[in-house]
Design a protein around this motif. Structure first.
Motif, PDB file in Angstrom:
ATOM      1  N   GLY A  41      52.120  14.140   7.566  1.00 16.89           N
ATOM      2  CA  GLY A  41      51.436  12.979   7.778  1.00 16.89           C
ATOM      3  C   GLY A  41      50.043  12.930   7.235  1.00 16.89           C
ATOM      4  O   GLY A  41      49.223  12.132   7.827  1.00 16.89           O
ATOM      5  N   GLY A  42      49.780  13.435   6.235  1.00  9.90           N
ATOM      6  CA  GLY A  42      48.528  13.460   5.876  1.00  9.90           C
ATOM      7  C   GLY A  42      48.356  13.167   4.296  1.00  9.90           C
ATOM      8  O   GLY A  42      49.492  13.213   3.745  1.00  9.90           O
ATOM      9  N   SER A  43      47.149  13.290   3.657  1.00 14.18           N
ATOM     10  CA  SER A  43      47.249  13.285   2.178  1.00 14.18           C
ATOM     11  C   SER A  43      45.965  14.216   1.503  1.00 14.18           C
ATOM     12  O   SER A  43      45.034  14.397   2.415  1.00 14.18           O
ATOM     13  N   ASN A  44      45.938  14.437   0.444  1.00 15.15           N
ATOM     14  CA  ASN A  44      45.042  15.333  -0.030  1.00 15.15           C
ATOM     15  C   ASN A  44      43.845  14.569  -0.539  1.00 15.15           C
ATOM     16  O   ASN A  44      43.912  13.625  -1.538  1.00 15.15           O
ATOM     17  N   ALA A  45      42.602  15.051   0.072  1.00 14.37           N
ATOM     18  CA  ALA A  45      41.432  14.209  -0.194  1.00 14.37           C
ATOM     19  C   ALA A  45      41.091  14.370  -1.684  1.00 14.37           C
ATOM     20  O   ALA A  45      40.263  13.378  -2.273  1.00 14.37           O
ATOM     21  N   PHE A  46      41.434  15.485  -2.425  1.00 12.68           N
ATOM     22  CA  PHE A  46      41.035  15.543  -3.882  1.00 12.68           C
ATOM     23  C   PHE A  46      42.156  15.538  -4.859  1.00 12.68           C
ATOM     24  O   PHE A  46      41.929  16.122  -5.800  1.00 12.68           O
ATOM     25  N   GLU A  47      43.190  14.897  -4.332  1.00 13.26           N
ATOM     26  CA  GLU A  47      44.164  14.745  -5.273  1.00 13.26           C
ATOM     27  C   GLU A  47      43.853  14.317  -6.559  1.00 13.26           C
ATOM     28  O   GLU A  47      44.440  14.621  -7.667  1.00 13.26           O
ATOM     29  N   ASN A  48      42.698  13.466  -6.712  1.00 10.23           N
ATOM     30  CA  ASN A  48      42.555  12.758  -8.037  1.00 10.23           C
ATOM     31  C   ASN A  48      41.463  13.666  -8.709  1.00 10.23           C
ATOM     32  O   ASN A  48      40.902  13.140  -9.909  1.00 10.23           O
ATOM     33  N   ALA A  49      40.996  14.441  -8.045  1.00  9.47           N
ATOM     34  CA  ALA A  49      39.942  15.519  -8.745  1.00  9.47           C
ATOM     35  C   ALA A  49      40.236  16.235  -9.837  1.00  9.47           C
ATOM     36  O   ALA A  49      39.289  16.699 -10.523  1.00  9.47           O
ATOM     37  N   SER A  50      41.570  16.551 -10.031  1.00  5.95           N
ATOM     38  CA  SER A  50      41.816  17.530 -11.052  1.00  5.95           C
ATOM     39  C   SER A  50      43.531  17.088 -11.451  1.00  5.95           C
ATOM     40  O   SER A  50      44.229  16.624 -10.368  1.00  5.95           O
ATOM     41  N   LYS A  51      43.708  17.477 -12.408  1.00  7.09           N
ATOM     42  CA  LYS A  51      45.307  17.496 -12.828  1.00  7.09           C
ATOM     43  C   LYS A  51      46.188  18.774 -12.761  1.00  7.09           C
ATOM     44  O   LYS A  51      47.112  18.580 -12.690  1.00  7.09           O
ATOM     45  N   SER A  52      45.271  19.648 -12.350  1.00 11.18           N
ATOM     46  CA  SER A  52      45.933  21.188 -12.319  1.00 11.18           C
ATOM     47  C   SER A  52      45.875  21.188 -10.841  1.00 11.18           C
ATOM     48  O   SER A  52      45.493  20.442  -9.981  1.00 11.18           O
ATOM     49  N   THR A  53      46.482  22.439 -10.216  1.00  9.31           N
ATOM     50  CA  THR A  53      46.632  22.912  -9.168  1.00  9.31           C
ATOM     51  C   THR A  53      45.390  22.821  -8.183  1.00  9.31           C
ATOM     52  O   THR A  53      45.343  22.362  -7.081  1.00  9.31           O
ATOM     53  N   PHE A  54      44.324  23.307  -8.987  1.00  5.39           N
ATOM     54  CA  PHE A  54      42.928  23.680  -8.193  1.00  5.39           C
ATOM     55  C   PHE A  54      41.949  22.998  -8.754  1.00  5.39           C
ATOM     56  O   PHE A  54      41.712  22.514 -10.026  1.00  5.39           O
ATOM     57  N   ALA A  55      41.165  22.229  -8.003  1.00  5.74           N
ATOM     58  CA  ALA A  55      39.990  21.540  -8.573  1.00  5.74           C
ATOM     59  C   ALA A  55      38.701  22.362  -8.428  1.00  5.74           C
ATOM     60  O   ALA A  55      38.662  23.103  -7.417  1.00  5.74           O
ATOM     61  N   ASP A  56      37.975  22.265  -9.306  1.00  4.50           N
ATOM     62  CA  ASP A  56      36.413  23.047  -9.478  1.00  4.50           C
ATOM     63  C   ASP A  56      35.571  22.072  -9.222  1.00  4.50           C
ATOM     64  O   ASP A  56      34.990  21.501 -10.082  1.00  4.50           O
ATOM     65  N   LEU A  57      34.954  22.045  -7.873  1.00  6.97           N
ATOM     66  CA  LEU A  57      34.127  20.932  -7.298  1.00  6.97           C
ATOM     67  C   LEU A  57      32.898  21.426  -7.252  1.00  6.97           C
ATOM     68  O   LEU A  57      32.496  22.420  -6.842  1.00  6.97           O
ATOM     69  N   SER A  58      31.815  20.269  -7.615  1.00  8.56           N
ATOM     70  CA  SER A  58      30.466  20.680  -7.361  1.00  8.56           C
ATOM     71  C   SER A  58      30.134  20.242  -5.682  1.00  8.56           C
ATOM     72  O   SER A  58      31.070  19.636  -5.051  1.00  8.56           O
ATOM     73  N   LYS A  59      29.173  20.838  -5.105  1.00 10.19           N
ATOM     74  CA  LYS A  59      28.890  20.501  -3.695  1.00 10.19           C
ATOM     75  C   LYS A  59      28.482  18.920  -3.616  1.00 10.19           C
ATOM     76  O   LYS A  59      28.919  18.256  -2.576  1.00 10.19           O
ATOM     77  N   GLU A  60      27.954  18.216  -4.439  1.00  9.56           N
ATOM     78  CA  GLU A  60      27.731  16.804  -4.523  1.00  9.56           C
ATOM     79  C   GLU A  60      29.132  15.893  -4.276  1.00  9.56           C
ATOM     80  O   GLU A  60      29.259  15.022  -3.428  1.00  9.56           O
ATOM     81  N   LYS A  61      29.996  16.682  -5.185  1.00  2.55           N
ATOM     82  CA  LYS A  61      31.373  16.022  -5.107  1.00  2.55           C
ATOM     83  C   LYS A  61      31.999  15.885  -3.580  1.00  2.55           C
ATOM     84  O   LYS A  61      32.465  15.107  -3.068  1.00  2.55           O
ATOM     85  N   VAL A  62      32.036  17.214  -3.322  1.00  3.13           N
ATOM     86  CA  VAL A  62      32.661  17.367  -1.785  1.00  3.13           C
ATOM     87  C   VAL A  62      31.675  16.609  -0.875  1.00  3.13           C
ATOM     88  O   VAL A  62      32.613  16.019   0.004  1.00  3.13           O
TER      89      VAL A  62
END
Length: 356
Positions: free
Chosen positions: A266-287
Protein backbone atom coordinates in the motif's frame (compact mmCIF):
# COMPACT_ATOMS: atom_id res chain seq x y z
CA UNK A 1 30.79 -4.23 4.25
CA UNK A 2 32.83 -2.02 1.94
CA UNK A 3 31.46 -2.13 -1.58
CA UNK A 4 33.67 -1.58 -4.61
CA UNK A 5 32.52 -1.52 -8.21
CA UNK A 6 32.42 -5.30 -8.82
CA UNK A 7 30.53 -5.97 -5.60
CA UNK A 8 28.01 -3.21 -6.21
CA UNK A 9 27.44 -4.49 -9.73
CA UNK A 10 26.56 -7.87 -8.30
CA UNK A 11 24.37 -6.28 -5.63
CA UNK A 12 22.53 -4.19 -8.16
CA UNK A 13 22.10 -7.27 -10.31
CA UNK A 14 20.23 -9.76 -8.09
CA UNK A 15 17.93 -12.66 -8.70
CA UNK A 16 15.02 -14.90 -10.11
CA UNK A 17 13.41 -16.52 -13.32
CA UNK A 18 9.73 -15.70 -14.00
CA UNK A 19 7.03 -18.11 -13.03
CA UNK A 20 7.16 -21.69 -14.29
CA UNK A 21 5.11 -24.70 -13.30
CA UNK A 22 6.59 -27.05 -10.72
CA UNK A 23 6.84 -30.81 -10.59
CA UNK A 24 7.10 -33.46 -13.26
CA UNK A 25 4.70 -35.22 -15.59
CA UNK A 26 4.99 -37.69 -18.42
CA UNK A 27 5.57 -34.79 -20.82
CA UNK A 28 8.11 -32.00 -20.85
CA UNK A 29 6.94 -28.94 -18.92
CA UNK A 30 8.12 -25.66 -20.44
CA UNK A 31 7.44 -22.10 -19.41
CA UNK A 32 8.64 -19.22 -21.57
CA UNK A 33 9.97 -16.16 -19.76
CA UNK A 34 9.45 -12.54 -20.62
CA UNK A 35 13.18 -12.03 -21.14
CA UNK A 36 13.36 -14.62 -23.91
CA UNK A 37 14.68 -17.57 -21.92
CA UNK A 38 12.73 -20.50 -20.59
CA UNK A 39 12.72 -23.20 -17.98
CA UNK A 40 12.24 -26.79 -19.05
CA UNK A 41 11.64 -29.70 -16.72
CA UNK A 42 12.02 -33.18 -18.19
CA UNK A 43 10.32 -35.86 -16.14
CA UNK A 44 12.12 -39.15 -15.77
CA UNK A 45 12.02 -41.85 -13.12
CA UNK A 46 9.86 -41.80 -10.03
CA UNK A 47 12.75 -40.11 -8.25
CA UNK A 48 12.08 -37.00 -10.34
CA UNK A 49 15.30 -37.22 -12.37
CA UNK A 50 16.65 -36.39 -14.83
CA UNK A 51 15.71 -32.70 -14.61
CA UNK A 52 16.78 -30.18 -17.26
CA UNK A 53 16.74 -26.43 -16.82
CA UNK A 54 17.25 -23.96 -19.65
CA UNK A 55 19.00 -21.13 -17.87
CA UNK A 56 20.33 -17.99 -19.56
CA UNK A 57 20.66 -19.75 -22.90
CA UNK A 58 22.37 -22.84 -21.49
CA UNK A 59 20.94 -26.24 -20.74
CA UNK A 60 21.75 -28.00 -17.47
CA UNK A 61 20.68 -31.58 -16.86
CA UNK A 62 20.64 -33.02 -13.36
CA UNK A 63 20.79 -36.82 -13.21
CA UNK A 64 20.54 -36.77 -9.43
CA UNK A 65 20.25 -34.35 -6.53
CA UNK A 66 23.34 -32.11 -6.21
CA UNK A 67 25.44 -32.87 -3.15
CA UNK A 68 28.25 -30.31 -3.37
CA UNK A 69 26.75 -26.86 -3.85
CA UNK A 70 28.75 -23.64 -3.92
CA UNK A 71 26.89 -20.35 -3.39
CA UNK A 72 28.70 -17.32 -4.76
CA UNK A 73 28.45 -13.95 -3.02
CA UNK A 74 27.13 -11.50 -5.61
CA UNK A 75 26.04 -9.28 -2.70
CA UNK A 76 22.95 -11.49 -2.45
CA UNK A 77 21.35 -13.78 0.09
CA UNK A 78 18.58 -15.05 -2.16
CA UNK A 79 20.25 -18.27 -3.18
CA UNK A 80 21.47 -19.39 0.24
CA UNK A 81 18.19 -18.36 1.90
CA UNK A 82 16.23 -20.34 -0.68
CA UNK A 83 18.30 -23.45 -0.03
CA UNK A 84 17.84 -23.04 3.72
CA UNK A 85 14.10 -22.55 3.33
CA UNK A 86 13.99 -25.85 1.43
CA UNK A 87 16.03 -27.62 4.13
CA UNK A 88 19.06 -28.14 1.88
CA UNK A 89 21.80 -26.66 4.06
CA UNK A 90 23.66 -29.96 4.21
CA UNK A 91 24.25 -29.80 0.44
CA UNK A 92 26.29 -26.58 0.73
CA UNK A 93 30.07 -27.04 0.78
CA UNK A 94 30.90 -23.32 0.46
CA UNK A 95 28.74 -20.24 0.95
CA UNK A 96 29.85 -16.64 0.51
CA UNK A 97 26.49 -14.95 1.09
CA UNK A 98 25.41 -13.11 4.24
CA UNK A 99 23.45 -9.98 5.16
CA UNK A 100 24.34 -10.37 8.84
CA UNK A 101 20.69 -10.27 9.87
CA UNK A 102 17.32 -11.60 8.74
CA UNK A 103 13.60 -11.16 9.33
CA UNK A 104 13.38 -14.96 9.67
CA UNK A 105 14.22 -16.17 13.16
CA UNK A 106 17.41 -18.22 13.18
CA UNK A 107 18.29 -17.67 9.53
CA UNK A 108 21.25 -15.33 10.09
CA UNK A 109 22.75 -17.79 12.56
CA UNK A 110 22.12 -20.70 10.18
CA UNK A 111 23.89 -18.85 7.36
CA UNK A 112 26.80 -17.99 9.63
CA UNK A 113 27.15 -21.67 10.54
CA UNK A 114 27.50 -22.79 6.92
CA UNK A 115 30.93 -23.79 5.60
CA UNK A 116 32.80 -21.19 3.57
CA UNK A 117 35.27 -23.56 1.98
CA UNK A 118 38.13 -21.59 3.60
CA UNK A 119 38.34 -19.55 0.42
CA UNK A 120 40.50 -16.46 -0.01
CA UNK A 121 38.06 -14.25 -1.87
CA UNK A 122 38.99 -11.79 -4.60
CA UNK A 123 38.38 -8.03 -4.73
CA UNK A 124 34.69 -8.65 -5.48
CA UNK A 125 34.41 -10.66 -2.24
CA UNK A 126 33.79 -13.78 -4.28
CA UNK A 127 35.38 -17.09 -5.27
CA UNK A 128 38.14 -16.99 -7.92
CA UNK A 129 38.48 -19.64 -10.62
CA UNK A 130 41.13 -21.94 -9.15
CA UNK A 131 39.56 -21.91 -5.71
CA UNK A 132 36.18 -22.71 -7.23
CA UNK A 133 37.50 -25.70 -9.16
CA UNK A 134 39.29 -26.89 -6.04
CA UNK A 135 35.97 -27.12 -4.20
CA UNK A 136 34.83 -29.87 -6.63
CA UNK A 137 31.25 -28.57 -6.86
CA UNK A 138 28.46 -30.28 -8.72
CA UNK A 139 26.34 -27.10 -8.70
CA UNK A 140 27.37 -23.44 -8.52
CA UNK A 141 24.77 -20.72 -7.90
CA UNK A 142 25.33 -17.10 -8.95
CA UNK A 143 22.97 -14.17 -8.75
CA UNK A 144 24.04 -12.93 -12.21
CA UNK A 145 26.20 -13.96 -15.17
CA UNK A 146 28.89 -11.73 -13.68
CA UNK A 147 29.82 -14.63 -11.40
CA UNK A 148 30.76 -16.77 -14.39
CA UNK A 149 32.67 -14.13 -16.35
CA UNK A 150 36.25 -15.16 -17.14
CA UNK A 151 37.32 -11.50 -17.35
CA UNK A 152 36.46 -11.16 -13.68
CA UNK A 153 38.65 -14.10 -12.73
CA UNK A 154 35.79 -16.52 -12.22
CA UNK A 155 35.26 -20.05 -13.54
CA UNK A 156 33.03 -19.94 -16.61
CA UNK A 157 29.95 -22.09 -16.95
CA UNK A 158 31.74 -24.12 -19.64
CA UNK A 159 34.78 -24.67 -17.41
CA UNK A 160 32.50 -25.85 -14.64
CA UNK A 161 30.70 -28.20 -17.00
CA UNK A 162 34.04 -29.71 -18.00
CA UNK A 163 34.64 -30.78 -14.38
CA UNK A 164 31.11 -32.13 -13.99
CA UNK A 165 29.49 -29.13 -12.33
CA UNK A 166 26.20 -27.57 -13.34
CA UNK A 167 25.63 -23.84 -12.90
CA UNK A 168 22.60 -21.65 -12.33
CA UNK A 169 21.99 -17.91 -12.71
CA UNK A 170 19.09 -16.54 -10.69
CA UNK A 171 16.11 -14.86 -12.38
CA UNK A 172 16.80 -11.45 -13.93
CA UNK A 173 20.50 -12.27 -13.65
CA UNK A 174 20.80 -13.28 -17.30
CA UNK A 175 20.80 -9.70 -18.57
CA UNK A 176 21.86 -8.14 -15.27
CA UNK A 177 18.70 -6.02 -15.16
CA UNK A 178 17.06 -6.32 -11.72
CA UNK A 179 14.95 -3.24 -12.48
CA UNK A 180 12.34 -5.67 -13.85
CA UNK A 181 12.39 -7.93 -10.82
CA UNK A 182 9.18 -8.75 -8.94
CA UNK A 183 8.08 -11.03 -6.12
CA UNK A 184 7.26 -13.61 -8.80
CA UNK A 185 11.01 -13.93 -9.40
CA UNK A 186 11.49 -15.01 -5.80
CA UNK A 187 8.89 -17.70 -6.34
CA UNK A 188 10.64 -18.80 -9.52
CA UNK A 189 13.92 -19.25 -7.69
CA UNK A 190 12.13 -21.45 -5.17
CA UNK A 191 10.49 -23.46 -7.96
CA UNK A 192 13.73 -23.97 -9.84
CA UNK A 193 15.61 -25.12 -6.75
CA UNK A 194 12.64 -27.33 -5.90
CA UNK A 195 13.02 -29.02 -9.27
CA UNK A 196 16.78 -29.38 -9.04
CA UNK A 197 16.65 -30.92 -5.56
CA UNK A 198 13.43 -32.92 -5.97
CA UNK A 199 11.77 -30.67 -3.40
CA UNK A 200 8.99 -29.28 -5.56
CA UNK A 201 6.21 -29.98 -3.06
CA UNK A 202 8.01 -28.06 -0.32
CA UNK A 203 8.72 -25.17 -2.69
CA UNK A 204 5.05 -24.94 -3.62
CA UNK A 205 4.00 -24.99 0.05
CA UNK A 206 6.37 -22.10 0.79
CA UNK A 207 5.05 -20.15 -2.19
CA UNK A 208 1.42 -20.81 -1.22
CA UNK A 209 2.06 -19.64 2.35
CA UNK A 210 3.73 -16.46 1.09
CA UNK A 211 0.91 -15.72 -1.34
CA UNK A 212 -1.67 -16.29 1.41
CA UNK A 213 0.12 -13.90 3.76
CA UNK A 214 0.46 -11.20 1.08
CA UNK A 215 -3.21 -11.60 0.08
CA UNK A 216 -4.30 -11.11 3.71
CA UNK A 217 -2.17 -7.98 4.00
CA UNK A 218 -3.42 -6.63 0.67
CA UNK A 219 -7.01 -7.04 1.81
CA UNK A 220 -6.35 -4.90 4.88
CA UNK A 221 -4.44 -2.35 2.80
CA UNK A 222 -7.41 -1.96 0.46
CA UNK A 223 -9.58 -1.05 3.45
CA UNK A 224 -7.03 1.53 4.54
CA UNK A 225 -6.85 3.02 1.05
CA UNK A 226 -10.63 3.42 0.94
CA UNK A 227 -10.53 5.29 4.23
CA UNK A 228 -7.62 7.49 3.09
CA UNK A 229 -9.05 8.16 -0.33
CA UNK A 230 -6.51 6.00 -2.19
CA UNK A 231 -3.55 8.11 -1.10
CA UNK A 232 -0.39 6.06 -1.51
CA UNK A 233 2.34 7.07 0.96
CA UNK A 234 5.64 7.93 -0.71
CA UNK A 235 8.41 5.67 0.56
CA UNK A 236 12.18 6.00 0.31
CA UNK A 237 13.97 2.63 0.19
CA UNK A 238 17.75 2.55 0.55
CA UNK A 239 20.64 0.56 1.97
CA UNK A 240 22.12 1.63 5.28
CA UNK A 241 25.44 3.49 5.07
CA UNK A 242 26.24 2.29 1.56
CA UNK A 243 27.76 4.21 -1.33
CA UNK A 244 27.28 2.85 -4.85
CA UNK A 245 27.82 5.98 -6.95
CA UNK A 246 29.16 9.49 -6.95
CA UNK A 247 26.42 11.36 -5.08
CA UNK A 248 25.48 11.52 -1.42
CA UNK A 249 22.63 9.04 -1.93
CA UNK A 250 23.58 6.33 -4.42
CA UNK A 251 21.91 3.25 -2.92
CA UNK A 252 18.31 4.44 -3.26
CA UNK A 253 15.91 2.06 -4.96
CA UNK A 254 14.08 3.44 -7.99
CA UNK A 255 12.80 0.21 -9.57
CA UNK A 256 12.81 -3.53 -9.11
CA UNK A 257 11.40 -5.86 -6.50
CA UNK A 258 11.25 -3.08 -3.90
CA UNK A 259 8.52 -1.35 -5.92
CA UNK A 260 6.48 -4.55 -6.19
CA UNK A 261 6.74 -5.03 -2.42
CA UNK A 262 5.77 -1.40 -1.77
CA UNK A 263 2.75 -1.68 -4.05
CA UNK A 264 1.53 -4.81 -2.27
CA UNK A 265 2.02 -3.03 1.07
CA UNK A 266 0.00 0.00 0.00
CA UNK A 267 2.85 2.39 -0.73
CA UNK A 268 4.76 3.82 -3.67
CA UNK A 269 8.38 4.63 -4.36
CA UNK A 270 9.15 8.32 -3.77
CA UNK A 271 12.06 8.13 -6.24
CA UNK A 272 10.60 5.93 -8.98
CA UNK A 273 11.04 8.68 -11.56
CA UNK A 274 14.58 9.56 -10.49
CA UNK A 275 16.21 6.81 -12.57
CA UNK A 276 15.41 4.19 -15.20
CA UNK A 277 17.70 1.64 -13.54
CA UNK A 278 17.29 -0.20 -10.24
CA UNK A 279 19.16 2.36 -8.17
CA UNK A 280 19.08 6.15 -8.26
CA UNK A 281 22.26 8.15 -7.63
CA UNK A 282 20.89 11.27 -5.95
CA UNK A 283 22.23 14.53 -4.64
CA UNK A 284 21.37 15.73 -1.17
CA UNK A 285 19.40 18.58 -2.75
CA UNK A 286 17.22 16.17 -4.74
CA UNK A 287 16.51 14.10 -1.64
CA UNK A 288 15.72 17.20 0.40
CA UNK A 289 13.27 18.47 -2.22
CA UNK A 290 11.24 15.23 -2.21
CA UNK A 291 8.41 14.55 0.20
CA UNK A 292 9.11 11.26 1.96
CA UNK A 293 6.21 9.85 3.99
CA UNK A 294 8.06 6.77 5.22
CA UNK A 295 11.51 5.25 5.19
CA UNK A 296 12.64 1.66 4.60
CA UNK A 297 16.28 1.10 5.54
CA UNK A 298 17.82 -2.16 4.36
CA UNK A 299 20.69 -3.58 6.35
CA UNK A 300 23.52 -5.17 4.39
CA UNK A 301 25.86 -6.21 7.20
CA UNK A 302 25.11 -2.88 8.88
CA UNK A 303 25.18 -3.09 12.69
CA UNK A 304 22.53 -0.44 13.41
CA UNK A 305 20.20 0.46 10.52
CA UNK A 306 17.79 2.16 12.93
CA UNK A 307 20.50 4.66 13.86
CA UNK A 308 20.92 5.42 10.16
CA UNK A 309 17.19 6.09 9.82
CA UNK A 310 17.28 8.49 12.74
CA UNK A 311 20.33 10.20 11.26
CA UNK A 312 18.39 10.82 8.04
CA UNK A 313 15.46 12.24 9.98
CA UNK A 314 17.75 14.76 11.64
CA UNK A 315 19.21 15.65 8.25
CA UNK A 316 15.78 16.05 6.61
CA UNK A 317 13.38 17.19 9.36
CA UNK A 318 10.97 18.56 6.75
CA UNK A 319 10.02 15.05 5.63
CA UNK A 320 6.61 13.85 6.85
CA UNK A 321 8.47 10.64 7.73
CA UNK A 322 10.77 12.58 10.06
CA UNK A 323 7.92 14.47 11.68
CA UNK A 324 6.03 11.23 12.35
CA UNK A 325 9.09 9.01 12.96
CA UNK A 326 7.83 6.60 10.30
CA UNK A 327 10.41 4.03 9.35
CA UNK A 328 11.14 0.30 9.35
CA UNK A 329 14.44 -1.57 9.07
CA UNK A 330 14.59 -4.73 6.98
CA UNK A 331 17.19 -6.99 5.43
CA UNK A 332 16.75 -10.15 3.35
CA UNK A 333 12.96 -9.97 3.05
CA UNK A 334 13.22 -6.79 0.98
CA UNK A 335 15.32 -8.40 -1.70
CA UNK A 336 15.05 -11.48 -3.88
CA UNK A 337 14.46 -14.55 -1.75
CA UNK A 338 11.82 -16.68 -0.02
CA UNK A 339 10.62 -14.11 2.54
CA UNK A 340 9.16 -11.16 0.61
CA UNK A 341 5.82 -11.61 2.37
CA UNK A 342 7.47 -10.53 5.63
CA UNK A 343 8.60 -7.27 4.04
CA UNK A 344 5.11 -6.67 2.65
CA UNK A 345 3.58 -7.22 6.08
CA UNK A 346 6.07 -5.09 8.01
CA UNK A 347 5.85 -2.17 5.58
CA UNK A 348 2.05 -2.34 5.46
CA UNK A 349 1.90 -2.21 9.26
CA UNK A 350 4.15 0.85 9.18
CA UNK A 351 2.10 2.63 6.50
CA UNK A 352 -1.40 1.59 7.61
CA UNK A 353 -1.27 0.73 11.33
CA UNK A 354 -4.95 1.52 11.78
CA UNK A 355 -6.03 -1.68 9.97
CA UNK A 356 -3.72 -4.06 11.79
Amino acid sequence: MPMNRPATTALAAVLCLLTAACGGSSDDDRTDRTDGTSTTTTAGSKSGYPVTLDNCGQSATFEKEPGRVVVMNGASVAEVSTLLALGLQDRIVANQQSYGMSEVAGRAAAIKALPTGDIKVNEAYDIPREAMLGLRPDLVLSVTTYGFDQKNGFATREQLKQVGANSYVSPQGCDDDPSKMTVADSYQLLRDMGKVFNAGDKAEKLIAASEKNIAAVSEKVEKAEKVKGKKMPKVMVLFSNMAMGGNDFSSVFAHGIANDILDRAGGSNAFENASKSTFADLSKEKVAATDVDALVVISYNAPDPAAYAKKLFKEFPQWPAAKNNTYVTLSDSMYLGPSNDLAVEKIAKMLHPEVF
